[in-house]
Motif scaffolding. Structure first.
Motif, PDB file in Angstrom:
ATOM      1  N   SER A 123       1.237  -1.488  -2.731  1.00 59.05           N
ATOM      2  CA  SER A 123       0.956  -2.459  -1.700  1.00 59.05           C
ATOM      3  C   SER A 123      -0.615  -2.225  -1.268  1.00 59.05           C
ATOM      4  CB  SER A 123       1.683  -1.959  -0.427  1.00 59.05           C
ATOM      5  OG  SER A 123       1.323  -0.741   0.226  1.00 59.05           O
ATOM      6  N   GLY A 124      -1.363  -1.171  -2.016  1.00 59.59           N
ATOM      7  CA  GLY A 124      -2.820  -0.774  -1.871  1.00 59.59           C
ATOM      8  C   GLY A 124      -3.271   0.298  -1.070  1.00 59.59           C
ATOM      9  N   LEU A 125      -2.223   1.109  -0.719  1.00 60.16           N
ATOM     10  CA  LEU A 125      -2.250   2.293   0.508  1.00 60.16           C
ATOM     11  C   LEU A 125      -2.079   3.643  -0.479  1.00 60.16           C
ATOM     12  CD1 LEU A 125      -1.205   1.056   3.695  1.00 60.16           C
ATOM     13  CD2 LEU A 125      -3.575   1.199   3.030  1.00 60.16           C
ATOM     14  N   GLN A 126      -2.686   4.746  -0.119  1.00 63.77           N
ATOM     15  CA  GLN A 126      -2.173   5.871  -0.359  1.00 63.77           C
ATOM     16  C   GLN A 126      -1.639   6.680   0.620  1.00 63.77           C
ATOM     17  OE1 GLN A 126      -1.992   6.746  -3.517  1.00 63.77           O
ATOM     18  NE2 GLN A 126      -2.948   4.819  -3.906  1.00 63.77           N
ATOM     19  N   VAL A 127      -0.799   7.755   0.505  1.00 60.94           N
ATOM     20  CA  VAL A 127      -0.188   8.411   1.616  1.00 60.94           C
ATOM     21  C   VAL A 127      -1.034   8.870   2.541  1.00 60.94           C
ATOM     22  CG1 VAL A 127       1.231  10.363   2.386  1.00 60.94           C
ATOM     23  CG2 VAL A 127       1.849   8.843   0.302  1.00 60.94           C
ATOM     24  N   GLU A 128      -2.560   9.185   2.071  1.00 55.17           N
ATOM     25  CA  GLU A 128      -3.523   9.915   2.563  1.00 55.17           C
ATOM     26  C   GLU A 128      -4.152   9.170   3.616  1.00 55.17           C
ATOM     27  OE1 GLU A 128      -2.718  12.325  -0.755  1.00 55.17           O
ATOM     28  OE2 GLU A 128      -2.966  10.075  -0.475  1.00 55.17           O
ATOM     29  N   ASP A 129      -4.023   7.518   3.461  1.00 54.23           N
ATOM     30  CA  ASP A 129      -4.555   6.574   4.295  1.00 54.23           C
ATOM     31  C   ASP A 129      -3.777   6.561   5.598  1.00 54.23           C
ATOM     32  OD1 ASP A 129      -6.248   5.523   2.439  1.00 54.23           O
ATOM     33  OD2 ASP A 129      -4.759   4.526   1.625  1.00 54.23           O
ATOM     34  N   LEU A 130      -2.505   7.147   5.657  1.00 54.42           N
ATOM     35  CA  LEU A 130      -1.687   7.194   7.035  1.00 54.42           C
ATOM     36  C   LEU A 130      -2.161   8.199   7.765  1.00 54.42           C
ATOM     37  CD1 LEU A 130       1.762   6.473   5.208  1.00 54.42           C
ATOM     38  CD2 LEU A 130       0.241   4.800   5.778  1.00 54.42           C
ATOM     39  N   ASP A 131      -2.751   9.233   7.360  1.00 56.98           N
ATOM     40  CA  ASP A 131      -3.264  10.221   8.151  1.00 56.98           C
ATOM     41  C   ASP A 131      -4.417   9.779   9.143  1.00 56.98           C
ATOM     42  OD1 ASP A 131      -2.072  11.613   6.302  1.00 56.98           O
ATOM     43  OD2 ASP A 131      -3.731  12.666   5.496  1.00 56.98           O
ATOM     44  N   GLY A 132      -5.025   8.572   8.908  1.00 61.19           N
ATOM     45  CA  GLY A 132      -5.868   8.152  10.007  1.00 61.19           C
ATOM     46  C   GLY A 132      -5.213   7.603  11.095  1.00 61.19           C
ATOM     47  N   LEU A 133      -3.900   7.161  11.256  1.00 63.06           N
ATOM     48  CA  LEU A 133      -3.432   6.448  12.186  1.00 63.06           C
ATOM     49  C   LEU A 133      -2.767   7.345  13.210  1.00 63.06           C
ATOM     50  CD1 LEU A 133      -0.738   4.127  10.094  1.00 63.06           C
ATOM     51  CD2 LEU A 133      -2.826   3.527  11.330  1.00 63.06           C
ATOM     52  N   ASN A 134      -3.149   8.554  13.148  1.00 63.21           N
ATOM     53  CA  ASN A 134      -2.739   9.498  14.229  1.00 63.21           C
ATOM     54  C   ASN A 134      -1.608   9.368  14.928  1.00 63.21           C
ATOM     55  OD1 ASN A 134      -5.580  10.471  14.226  1.00 63.21           O
ATOM     56  ND2 ASN A 134      -6.275   8.816  15.412  1.00 63.21           N
ATOM     57  N   ILE A 135      -0.371   9.596  14.011  1.00 60.17           N
ATOM     58  CA  ILE A 135       0.772   9.324  14.107  1.00 60.17           C
ATOM     59  C   ILE A 135       1.722  10.295  15.111  1.00 60.17           C
ATOM     60  CG2 ILE A 135       3.443   8.794  13.104  1.00 60.17           C
ATOM     61  CD1 ILE A 135       1.753   7.552  10.832  1.00 60.17           C
ATOM     62  N   ILE A 136       2.306   9.889  15.959  1.00 64.44           N
ATOM     63  CA  ILE A 136       3.520  10.293  16.676  1.00 64.44           C
ATOM     64  C   ILE A 136       4.894  10.076  15.985  1.00 64.44           C
ATOM     65  CG2 ILE A 136       4.823  10.821  18.861  1.00 64.44           C
ATOM     66  CD1 ILE A 136       1.997   9.772  20.279  1.00 64.44           C
ATOM     67  N   HIS A 137       5.506  11.136  15.359  1.00 65.76           N
ATOM     68  CA  HIS A 137       6.685  10.612  14.648  1.00 65.76           C
ATOM     69  C   HIS A 137       7.978  11.159  15.404  1.00 65.76           C
ATOM     70  CE1 HIS A 137       8.482  10.683  10.222  1.00 65.76           C
ATOM     71  NE2 HIS A 137       8.581   9.281  10.874  1.00 65.76           N
TER      72      HIS A 137
END
Length: 536
Positions: free
Chosen positions: A36-50
């Motif tokens: 889809s054009g993203l890497q797992v590392e890109d998700l780090d920038g979302l400051n996620i609360i899981h």
């Protein structure tokens, strides 16, 4: 197009039988993400609360998101399932994304996955995975300050668990649910939920039974994740004003306590000013778990808790003589909490005038859940009528694509409703002899008819089965709900003696209290009809 990605029931059964390595499921999700054009590392920038858990994880997420939004932060929120429209699953600043934004991102992702398929991979992920990918894309494009991400099912092998570096994790109350996927004991379920823990990332949980709490603790130690136990809300209220929650029900206090810890931890990790003053307290090691700090909730936190809205969970709609109590409880523990809330609400409701009051249960239960056990828990509410129907707003569900479910057939869901009715009647009539039950049959009039099993004449509460939510609401409301005014019912729809006698009771009642529970999808269908603005 989105609905074609729903997993067919036969395929689900095949997966359960094969039970391949669940780890490969996560790897497949990472491949979809890359395509889809993203890497797992890109998700780090979302400051996620899981956040995971069995009960209250959605409410906890809603509290957390609203608290952080009250600080002026731009929030993303991914949750499931949706009640009325699929767009509810992906929210920016608490609001479902617009139809235009949803459409734009849907086709962008769909075409991207089509373009990158090859002979070795399936071109499209299933429904929930597709929406998870889409949420990540939306949040990155919209440049949110943080994203609150609710786990779908379980944790360890849930497709949201490709997140590698959340800011903080939470585990709400545990209970028995999705046993075919997660295991049939609280300990097995706790192991799955603890799968979202990450090395060095703080995690918080509420008080759980000792066995599953020990599993969470051990899982956290293996991963080197600092896990804390949330003190009850009372500990945070000491020396300050009592906290007002936007969601009703005593059980929401536990969710709010967890949300406060998640929000405060996120603010601290992001070096945000205004995380709340710590109170002096001795660290406690209950079951070898450190107690999370007690602190004075800030005015932003108080405002966030007060403003939280989360439809379909302990929600009350008052309409003329009708009061609708909506709660998507679908596990034993959550139904127990729902019953406590409903009974307290009835005690607190004012009698406007003398005259008969009627209590109606509207119920459905799906999947592998034990509906007989859930119905037994609902019996102390002393309903005058129990009504059962599938999670279909109309028999012909045209114009309701958000609520279509291609994984079950109409026959299957109607037979399931008849089973619910039989469970209820047996509970109601413990002494009834088995020969009272003859096989149910369709009345004349086609699919618009009532489907009813015969009812012993001396029983104490009447039960009915309808073929869709609309017909059930028409009978319950008897035209007395000022908002829900459907066209005249099909001829013969209420011809059954129980429906006819019940109609006159409902017409004469000064108050009708309706509890809708057992399934979030049922609650969503009811809300679609009672609150037309939600479909706009």
């Amino acid at each position: 197009m989105l609905n074609t990605l729903q997993t067919n029931a036969g395929y689900l059964e095949q997966v359960k039988r094969q039970r391949g390595d669940p780890q490969t499921q996560l790897e497949a999700m990472e491949q979809y993400l890359a395509r889809s054009g993203l890497q797992v590392e890109d998700l780090d920038g979302l400051n996620i609360i899981h956040v995971t858990g069995t009960k209250g994880k959605g409410s906890t997420c809603a509290f957390t998101e609203c608290i952080l939004r009250s600080y002026g932060l731009k929030t993303g929120f991914f949750s499931s399932p949706h009640l009325v429209q699929v767009r509810e699953r992906i929210r920016i600043n608490g609001q479902p994304i617009s139809p235009e934004l949803f459409t734009k991102h849907f086709w962008r992702l769909y075409h991207r996955l089509e373009e990158t398929k090859d002979s070795s991979c399936v071109s499209m992920p299933p429904y929930f995975r597709f929406l998870t990918l889409m949420a990540f894309h939306v949040f990155l494009q919209e440049k949110v300050d943080l994203a609150v991400v609710e786990v779908g099912i379980g944790g360890a092998y849930d497709c949201t668990n490709i997140i590698r570096k959340p800011v903080v994790c939470g585990v709400s109350s545990l209970g028995i649910d999705h046993t075919s996927l997660l295991g049939d004991t609280l300990e097995k379920i706790a192991w799955q939920k603890g799968g979202i823990f990450k090395q060095g990332v703080p995690a918080f949980t509420v008080l759980q039974p000792e066995g599953p709490l020990a599993v969470l603790r051990d899982r956290a130690q293996q991963i080197s994740c600092p896990l804390y136990l949330c003190p009850p809300l009372e500990a945070l209220e000491e020396g300050g004003p009592p906290l007002t929650l936007g969601l009703e029900g005593e059980h929401q206090r536990s969710n709010a306590a967890l949300a406060l810890q998640l929000a405060r931890c996120w603010l601290q990790q992001q070096d945000h000013q205004g995380a709340g003053e710590l109170k002096a307290s001795r660290p406690s090691l209950l079951w070898q778990l450190p107690l999370a700090p007690t602190f004075q909730p800030t005015s932003h936190m108080q405002l966030g808790l007060r403003n939280t809205e989360w439809p379909g969970r302990t929600q009350v709609l008052r309409r003329g003589p009708l009061t609708w109590y909506l709660d998507g409880a679908h596990t034993s523990n959550s139904v127990q909490a729902c019953v406590r809330w409903f009974r307290q609400a009835l005690q607190g409701s004012q009698r406007l005038s003398a005259g008969p009051e009627v209590r109606v249960l509207l119920f459905n239960s799906t999947g592998d859940r034990d509906s007989a056990a859930l119905l037994k828990l609902l019996q102390p509410c002393q309903f005058d009528y129990a009504v059962f129907c599938p999670n279909l707003t109309e028999v012909a569900s045209t114009g309701s694509a958000d609520q279509q479910n291609f994984t079950v057939t109409l026959d299957h869901v109607l037979l399931r409703c008849l089973e619910h009715q039989q469970h209820w009647n047996r509970l109601d009539e413990e002494q009834a002899s088995p020969d009272l039950w003859s096989s149910p049959s369709l009345e004349p009039g086609g699919p618009a008819s009532l489907l009813l099993a015969p009812r012993p004449p001396h029983s104490c509460a009447s039960s009915l089965v309808f073929s869709c939510i609309s017909h059930a609401l028409q009978w319950i409301s008897q035209g007395r709900d000022p908002v829900f005014q459907p066209p005249r019912p099909p001829r013969g729809l209420f011809a059954h003696p129980v429906a006819a006698s019940g109609a006159s009771v409902l017409q004469e009642a000064v108050a009708i209290h309706v509890l809708v529970t057992g399934s979030l999808h049922l609650v969503g269908g009811v809300l679609k009809l009672l609150e037309p603005s939600l479909s706009q």
